[in-house]
Design a protein around this motif. Structure first.
Motif, PDB file in Angstrom:
ATOM      1  N   SER A  27       0.717  -1.142  -0.050  1.00 20.85           N
ATOM      2  CA  SER A  27      -0.060   0.109   0.073  1.00 20.85           C
ATOM      3  C   SER A  27       0.860   1.352  -0.075  1.00 20.85           C
ATOM      4  O   SER A  27       0.388   2.297  -0.477  1.00 20.85           O
ATOM      5  N   TYR A 152      -9.174  -1.323  -2.364  1.00 21.85           N
ATOM      6  CA  TYR A 152      -8.421   0.191  -2.687  1.00 21.85           C
ATOM      7  C   TYR A 152      -8.956   0.802  -4.078  1.00 21.85           C
ATOM      8  O   TYR A 152      -9.232   0.049  -4.916  1.00 21.85           O
ATOM      9  N   LYS A 171     -14.002  -0.137   6.783  1.00 17.81           N
ATOM     10  CA  LYS A 171     -12.924   0.822   7.698  1.00 17.81           C
ATOM     11  C   LYS A 171     -11.663   0.823   6.944  1.00 17.81           C
ATOM     12  O   LYS A 171     -10.874   1.699   7.115  1.00 17.81           O
ATOM     13  N   ASN A 172     -11.166  -0.296   6.801  1.00 20.45           N
ATOM     14  CA  ASN A 172      -9.890  -0.456   6.161  1.00 20.45           C
ATOM     15  C   ASN A 172      -9.598  -0.417   4.737  1.00 20.45           C
ATOM     16  O   ASN A 172      -8.378  -0.394   4.262  1.00 20.45           O
ATOM     17  N   SER A 173     -10.476   0.103   3.926  1.00 21.38           N
ATOM     18  CA  SER A 173     -10.533   0.364   2.352  1.00 21.38           C
ATOM     19  C   SER A 173      -9.775   1.611   2.295  1.00 21.38           C
ATOM     20  O   SER A 173      -9.450   2.474   3.418  1.00 21.38           O
ATOM     21  N   LYS A 174      -9.213   1.782   1.160  1.00 21.41           N
ATOM     22  CA  LYS A 174      -8.461   3.146   0.935  1.00 21.41           C
ATOM     23  C   LYS A 174      -8.908   3.755  -0.365  1.00 21.41           C
ATOM     24  O   LYS A 174      -9.269   3.011  -1.255  1.00 21.41           O
ATOM     25  N   THR A 213      -8.031   6.076   4.619  1.00 20.58           N
ATOM     26  CA  THR A 213      -8.619   4.920   5.039  1.00 20.58           C
ATOM     27  C   THR A 213     -10.032   5.236   4.909  1.00 20.58           C
ATOM     28  O   THR A 213     -10.631   6.172   4.657  1.00 20.58           O
ATOM     29  N   GLY A 214     -10.857   4.034   4.906  1.00 21.87           N
ATOM     30  CA  GLY A 214     -12.470   4.292   4.976  1.00 21.87           C
ATOM     31  C   GLY A 214     -13.074   5.025   6.041  1.00 21.87           C
ATOM     32  O   GLY A 214     -13.803   5.692   5.945  1.00 21.87           O
ATOM     33  N   GLU A 215     -12.173   4.866   7.191  1.00 20.73           N
ATOM     34  CA  GLU A 215     -12.640   5.625   8.497  1.00 20.73           C
ATOM     35  C   GLU A 215     -12.572   7.134   8.031  1.00 20.73           C
ATOM     36  O   GLU A 215     -13.382   8.028   8.437  1.00 20.73           O
ATOM     37  N   GLU A 216     -11.491   7.272   7.568  1.00 19.41           N
ATOM     38  CA  GLU A 216     -10.900   8.954   7.348  1.00 19.41           C
ATOM     39  C   GLU A 216     -11.969   9.574   6.129  1.00 19.41           C
ATOM     40  O   GLU A 216     -12.419  10.684   6.108  1.00 19.41           O
TER      41      GLU A 216
END
Length: 304
Positions: A27, A152, A171-174, A213-216
């Protein structure tokens, strides 16, 4: 292959594919080197455009899956044409209530294909116009389109998914717009990103190429929800069920006006919205919905 690309490319060999995957497996390397048109990505041969997307339709939900993970689901012209066909097929059938756009593999989409774009202005114009057409079709479709991301999404891939009506990711997607790293600023992805995020955050993505990230992405307003991976399917089901509980005619009217009013001033939008509300009250399903409310019963939608 689309006519504007006929005969233009050949497979450059297994070594390019191996190099491409080596870059994207890390990544950090993605954020540093990928353009979202990943360097050295070429549209490898397939059995035909129909292989590039998978379409499954059940209980009013059409799931469209980008299905070329060996090119990291790059948005070649063939891929975009197949996607457009899948989106528009039977779009006026009242049984169709919503569309879910997802992808096979850890890379949702690496974006456009640099090999396809390299050194030919006519092809470049064709590719960029095709994605614009697909996004316009998504927003003109009479039913909601949900982006479903567990992986991603880079550059044009990011542009495509955030242009869906709603986006649910893990949440861990980018998400990234890293094109400037190889000299191709993500101007078209920037149009989509800048319209849903704050200026400082969208500028950060475009000018650094660093992923969020997904959360961001959720905190920044880029996506609707960010959930643990094991909850993604249930979240999509909850949203699609909520959509299906509504009148298709009402949702269609509302979606069309929602996008129109975004281009208006506030004063113009309120004036147009008043007219649209009055139009809404003339629908058969609106009359049924109000009657069901007063009669304390579920509505019997006719979708008209």
């Amino acid at each position: 292959m689309p006519s504007c690309l006929s005969g233009a490319f050949t497979n450059t060999g297994r070594e390019i594919k191996i190099k491409m995957l080596r870059i994207l497996n890390n990544s950090v390397k993605i954020s540093k080197y990928a353009t979202g048109c990943v360097p050295q990505v070429l549209r490898f041969a397939s059995n035909g455009p129909s292989d590039l997307v998978l379409v499954k339709e059940q209980n009013g939900v059409r799931e469209i899956t980008l299905n070329h993970p060996k090119t990291l689901n790059s948005l070649s012209l063939d891929m975009m044409c197949a996607l457009q066909d899948a989106l528009l097929k039977d779009k006026d059938n009242v049984d169709l209530r919503c569309v879910v756009l997802t992808a096979q593999g850890k890379i949702w989409s690496a974006g456009h294909n640099l090999k396809e774009l390299h050194n030919d202005p006519k092809i470049q114009a064709c590719v960029f116009q095709k994605l614009t057409d697909v996004i316009n079709d998504i927003q003109r479709l009479p039913v909601p389109v949900l982006g479903k991301v567990n992986g991603y999404a880079a550059a044009a891939g990011c542009q495509l998914v955030v242009s869906c009506d709603m986006v649910v990711c893990t949440k861990n997607s980018k998400f990234s717009t890293p094109g400037a790293g190889v000299g191709v600023f993500c101007s078209t992805p920037g149009v989509a990103v800048a319209r849903i995020m704050s200026r400082p955050k969208s500028a950060y993505m475009l000018m650094t190429g660093l992923p969020v990230t997904g959360e961001e992405a959720y905190i920044s307003g880029m996506v609707t929800k960010a959930v643990p991976a094991e909850e993604l399917d249930n979240e999509i089901e909850e949203i699609t069920n909520a959509i299906k509980a509504k009148s298709r005619a009402v949702i269609s009217l509302g979606k069309e006006f929602y996008y129109k009013q975004l281009a208006m001033s506030q004063a113009e939008a309120f004036t147009a919205a008043q007219e649209k509300m009055c139009e809404n009250f003339q629908l058969g399903d609106t009359k049924e919905g109000i009657a069901s409310f007063f009669e304390k019963r579920p509505p019997n939608w006719k979708h008209n």
